[in-house]
Design a protein around this motif. Structure first.
Motif, PDB file in Angstrom:
ATOM      1  N   ALA A 155       4.453   0.513 -11.398  1.00 55.13           N
ATOM      2  CA  ALA A 155       3.685   1.756 -11.507  1.00 55.13           C
ATOM      3  C   ALA A 155       2.664   1.739 -12.632  1.00 55.13           C
ATOM      4  CB  ALA A 155       4.641   2.930 -11.701  1.00 55.13           C
ATOM      5  N   ARG A 161       0.293  -6.992  -8.547  1.00 53.82           N
ATOM      6  CA  ARG A 161       1.501  -7.146  -7.751  1.00 53.82           C
ATOM      7  C   ARG A 161       2.591  -7.708  -8.641  1.00 53.82           C
ATOM      8  NH1 ARG A 161      -0.132 -11.723  -3.356  1.00 53.82           N
ATOM      9  NH2 ARG A 161       1.691 -10.832  -2.287  1.00 53.82           N
ATOM     10  N   SER A 193       7.264  -2.022  -5.288  1.00 48.38           N
ATOM     11  CA  SER A 193       5.862  -2.302  -4.999  1.00 48.38           C
ATOM     12  C   SER A 193       5.300  -1.313  -3.995  1.00 48.38           C
ATOM     13  CB  SER A 193       5.713  -3.736  -4.473  1.00 48.38           C
ATOM     14  OG  SER A 193       6.156  -4.676  -5.425  1.00 48.38           O
ATOM     15  N   ARG A 194       6.079  -1.049  -2.969  1.00 43.16           N
ATOM     16  CA  ARG A 194       5.601  -0.111  -1.954  1.00 43.16           C
ATOM     17  C   ARG A 194       5.461   1.294  -2.530  1.00 43.16           C
ATOM     18  NH1 ARG A 194       2.049   1.014   1.421  1.00 43.16           N
ATOM     19  NH2 ARG A 194       2.636   2.585   2.974  1.00 43.16           N
ATOM     20  N   ALA A 195       6.435   1.701  -3.347  1.00 43.92           N
ATOM     21  CA  ALA A 195       6.373   3.033  -3.947  1.00 43.92           C
ATOM     22  C   ALA A 195       5.157   3.181  -4.847  1.00 43.92           C
ATOM     23  CB  ALA A 195       7.652   3.309  -4.739  1.00 43.92           C
ATOM     24  N   ALA A 196       4.767   2.098  -5.506  1.00 47.99           N
ATOM     25  CA  ALA A 196       3.611   2.136  -6.405  1.00 47.99           C
ATOM     26  C   ALA A 196       2.300   1.899  -5.670  1.00 47.99           C
ATOM     27  CB  ALA A 196       3.779   1.088  -7.500  1.00 47.99           C
ATOM     28  N   ARG A 197       2.390   1.614  -4.362  1.00 47.44           N
ATOM     29  CA  ARG A 197       1.204   1.359  -3.533  1.00 47.44           C
ATOM     30  C   ARG A 197       0.403   0.158  -4.046  1.00 47.44           C
ATOM     31  NH1 ARG A 197       4.018   4.296  -0.985  1.00 47.44           N
ATOM     32  NH2 ARG A 197       3.372   6.059   0.317  1.00 47.44           N
ATOM     33  N   ILE A 198       1.116  -0.892  -4.441  1.00 47.06           N
ATOM     34  CA  ILE A 198       0.454  -2.142  -4.803  1.00 47.06           C
ATOM     35  C   ILE A 198       0.827  -3.194  -3.768  1.00 47.06           C
ATOM     36  CG2 ILE A 198       0.384  -1.599  -7.270  1.00 47.06           C
ATOM     37  CD1 ILE A 198       2.752  -3.497  -7.674  1.00 47.06           C
ATOM     38  N   ARG A 283      -0.401  -4.413  11.304  1.00 43.71           N
ATOM     39  CA  ARG A 283      -0.101  -5.290  10.168  1.00 43.71           C
ATOM     40  C   ARG A 283       0.047  -6.739  10.633  1.00 43.71           C
ATOM     41  NH1 ARG A 283       4.364  -7.453   7.570  1.00 43.71           N
ATOM     42  NH2 ARG A 283       4.072  -7.750   5.326  1.00 43.71           N
TER      43      ARG A 283
END
Length: 293
Positions: A155, A161, A193-198, A283
């Motif tokens: 975050a 990443r 990573s997904r939660a932080a949108r990276i 995707r």
């Protein structure tokens, strides 16, 4: 050095999109060119584990010399520095900042080993942001504390990443590589990573070098867990990792059929077609380099 082209590519985008990242020892500049032609998406010049203590100063000089005035556009790389508590960290970051400021710099970014403290990562991001040139920052998570703080690390604004160092993690917790602890850590990094949108994280390198089937198997496990790529410790591993992360012909055919059917379709082959399924199909086609719009 990176075999992926060119100086016109945004370093952050290049690192975020990399499926294969190949380490090369920092004290072996004679191997830099070979790494650049390996087919890896990103090369990582290693100043840490691959370099013996007496050779670390020379490795730093070799890395900054190669990246500061590159002979060609392939001279582009991440640099893995030593840990924040190593006594070498501050000087290495200063040297890389100076390298990044050069007009022809080939520095893609910095990999931060043993990452546990978000404030350390944030300080690095801030210092590189001040030079107003895009530079990737990749925290390498290798300890229990790092895993438990992965969401905080991901975050930090400006982090490109995460990456996982499973071998160091198992040493830290006293577990085996096949332990559920590693599986938990993998899931934790993917979710953070997904939660932080990276970008999805890079998986730990396989310890197999000659048995490429094992390398491919490990890469497929990482891909199925949600990782976006894998670290490599030998050029032989690059093609096996890339093939494992590439969609199969069966997956491509399924994705094309989903998108061809349109959002009005109720089901294909007995499977309900809704927005998440359509997103998954897009995707797959993006991973294959196919227009999924």
């Amino acid at each position: 050095m990176s075999s992926a082209p060119s100086a016109g590519v945004d370093p952050v985008a290049q690192v975020a999109g990399a499926v294969t990242a190949l380490f090369v020892p920092g004290d072996r500049p004679d191997r830099y060119a070979k790494a650049a032609t390996s087919g890896a998406d990103v090369v990582v010049i290693d100043l840490e584990d691959a370099v013996a203590p007496p050779a670390k100063f020379g490795a730093r000089l070799a890395a900054t010399r190669a990246l500061g005035a590159p002979d060609d556009d392939r001279a582009r790389a991440l640099v893995r520095v030593n840990a924040a508590d190593s006594g070498l960290f501050a000087a290495e970051i200063e040297a890389l900042l100076a390298t990044a400021r050069l007009s022809r710099s080939g520095l893609l970014g910095v990999m931060l080993p043993k990452s546990e403290d978000p404030s350390v990562v944030a300080d690095v991001v801030t210092r590189f942001a001040a030079i107003e040139k895009p530079v990737a920052v990749v925290p390498l998570v290798e300890s229990a504390r790092g895993v438990l703080r992965a969401a905080e690390l991901a975050a930090v604004p400006g982090v490109t990443r995460l990456a996982l160092g499973a071998i160091d993690l198992t040493v830290d917790v006293g577990a085996d590589l096949e332990s559920p602890v590693v599986t938990h850590a993998m899931a934790h990094l993917v979710l953070a990573s997904r939660a932080a949108r990276i970008a999805a994280p890079l998986d730990s390198p396989s310890t197999a070098i000659t048995d490429l089937a094992l390398v491919g198997d490990a890469a497929r496990v990482a891909r199925s867990a949600g990782f976006g790529g894998k670290l490599c410790i030998h050029p032989r591993q690059v093609a096996a990792v890339r093939a494992a992360f590439a969609p199969t012909e069966e997956q491509l055919a399924w994705a094309r059929s989903v998108l061809a059917a349109g959002e009005a379709a109720v089901q294909i082959d007995g499977r309900m077609i809704d927005k998440p399924v359509i997103a998954a199909a897009r995707r797959i086609l993006r991973l294959a380099g196919t227009d999924a719009s």
